[in-house]
Design an enzyme around this catalytic site. Sequence first.
Site, PDB file in Angstrom:
ATOM      1  N   GLU A 131       1.232  28.459   0.411  1.00  0.00           N
ATOM      2  CA  GLU A 131       0.160  27.466   0.585  1.00  0.00           C
ATOM      3  C   GLU A 131      -1.072  27.871  -0.232  1.00  0.00           C
ATOM      4  OE1 GLU A 131      -0.355  26.292   4.735  1.00  0.00           O
ATOM      5  OE2 GLU A 131       1.672  25.491   4.771  1.00  0.00           O
ATOM      6  N   GLU A 184       8.929  25.340   5.054  1.00  0.00           N
ATOM      7  CA  GLU A 184       8.309  25.231   6.387  1.00  0.00           C
ATOM      8  C   GLU A 184       8.450  23.795   6.861  1.00  0.00           C
ATOM      9  OE1 GLU A 184       4.380  26.876   7.125  1.00  0.00           O
ATOM     10  OE2 GLU A 184       4.778  28.518   5.735  1.00  0.00           O
TER      11      GLU A 184
HETATM   12  O1  AHR Z   1       3.859  28.190  10.396  1.00  0.00           O
HETATM   13  C1  AHR Z   1       2.509  28.350  10.686  1.00  0.00           C
HETATM   14  C2  AHR Z   1       1.627  28.208   9.461  1.00  0.00           C
HETATM   15  O2  AHR Z   1       1.722  26.923   8.964  1.00  0.00           O
HETATM   16  C3  AHR Z   1       1.985  29.063   8.282  1.00  0.00           C
HETATM   17  O3  AHR Z   1       1.462  30.345   8.378  1.00  0.00           O
HETATM   18  C4  AHR Z   1       1.376  28.327   7.134  1.00  0.00           C
HETATM   19  O4  AHR Z   1       2.062  28.524   5.931  1.00  0.00           O
HETATM   20  C5  AHR Z   1       1.400  26.877   7.597  1.00  0.00           C
HETATM   21  O5  AHR Z   1       0.180  26.258   7.435  1.00  0.00           O
END
Ligand code: AHR
Length: 511
Positions: free
Chosen positions: A197, A316
């Site tokens: 991110e 994610e």
């Molecule tokens: O999964 C939780 C958080 O969500 C992670 O650390 C981040 O990459 C995302 O914003």
Amino acid sequence: MKKKYFFKLAFVVSLTLFATTGFSQNSITLHADKPGSRISKDIYGHFAEHLGHCIYGGIYVGEKSDIPNSKGFRLDVVGALKDLKVPLVRWPGGCFADTYHWKDGIGPKADRASIINVHWGGVTEDNSFGTHEFLDFCELIGCDAYICLNVGSGTVQEAAQWMEYATSSSESPMTKLRKQNGREKPWNVKYWAAGNETWGCGGNMRPEYYSDLFNQYSTYMRAPGVYKIACGANAEDYKWMDVLMKQSAHMMNGISLHYYTLAGDWNNKHSATQFDEQDWFVTLQKTLKMEELVTKHSEIMDKYDPEKKVGLLVDEWGNWFDVEPGTNPGFLYQQNTLRDALVAGINLNIFNNHADRVRMSNIAQMINVLQSVILTRDKEMVLTPTYYVFKMYNVHQDATLIPLDIKSNLYQLGAPSVEAINASASSKDGVVSITICNLDPNAAQNIHFTLEGLKATKVTGKIITAKTMNSYNDFGKKEEVSMTDFNGAKVNKGDVEVSLPAKSVVLIQLH
Ligand code: AHR
């Protein structure tokens, strides 16, 4: 009432009935005559971050714990993950990755530096779980490792040294250090990402800036068979994807995408367990957005990479609800209901159907954080509805995609509607596996399957459903949601008929 108006009204009423009750017949044509891509087993990947009790308490309890363990790894969790056939785990974050300095987490534990976990609750991280522990854990559960390098607050040198430390078989100061720390032979780590991110917690960069930085990191990312991953877009940030593909496609093997499902919004995420049909509907509707995201990002990738060399990795995804009352808000601990099973089933079907481009996905997160497959409390362990979906769907790992033509009834709540059924299919070792979700919590769906290029003589099945939309598995109680045999499918004159119960995830296997 005039006759003309009566007929009009009757027509509208019957249309609405068909749309809302599942009374009409859905149909699915299986094109086994036109096989698709291989469904990478890595689509069934997981994500484990130093966040709340994912690592500490979830995976690792330390050797001195009275919770049964092997070298500090919980035996109950290890057993459950082995059963799941986990193909890979992404680590150490997440936002944590861009604060992590790997040298803090090697060597004798008593000498390891502590840091503050600034993103997640401000707790002290003692680094007792580091590179050796993570890679040993992956070996223990028999999966590949995926490591995210620190770009936000690290250096290219630090990243290059980490890769050398873990994977090189040559003589060097780094490999000497590894051997001193007890590991003679290198680990096999193929997947390495440059930052997480980087548009947000990983450095708040512009795509143009990160793209240059990625090219620099990529130049020094060396490991046998390395698969280099660039940080991709946040949901529908298509500009990010365009810039990265234009400037860096030649330097990467894969690019990530992050998308979370929220029942509410970032300021009010709603409860994981206390919800009504409106919340159920909105959650599933927002989950279906993954189809649009994957399609549109793939179109941009096709422009720069028509041969599909670069993989789209949804590293994610999952539900993000309010934390359970009374728990640390920085630990992101949430329960997991039948609704989570539907969300997992839909997402995984979407990834399977895009197997030509989607080569990996990682549910966030494996244990005790967000949409977990496992929850732990001291000595106890719970397998969540999402766990059973991963167990059901692992038949698709490395199987060949079978394209589907789906004609679905609508599931309607007020004016908005979504398709009631969502599915994907694959074939492996002479068995065809179809995974189907019925999003409608009120009506069963009858589905007529037409088989093209395939004959079936026998059908078997499994089902995940429960009494209520918000049924869940809790500590010390009998499981409310699990996977059981399904007998609602039959072969009929070469075709297959299935009656799919309301709010269910089903696996049908044709033999
Ligand atoms: O999964 C939780 C958080 O969500 C992670 O650390 C981040 O990459 C995302 O914003």
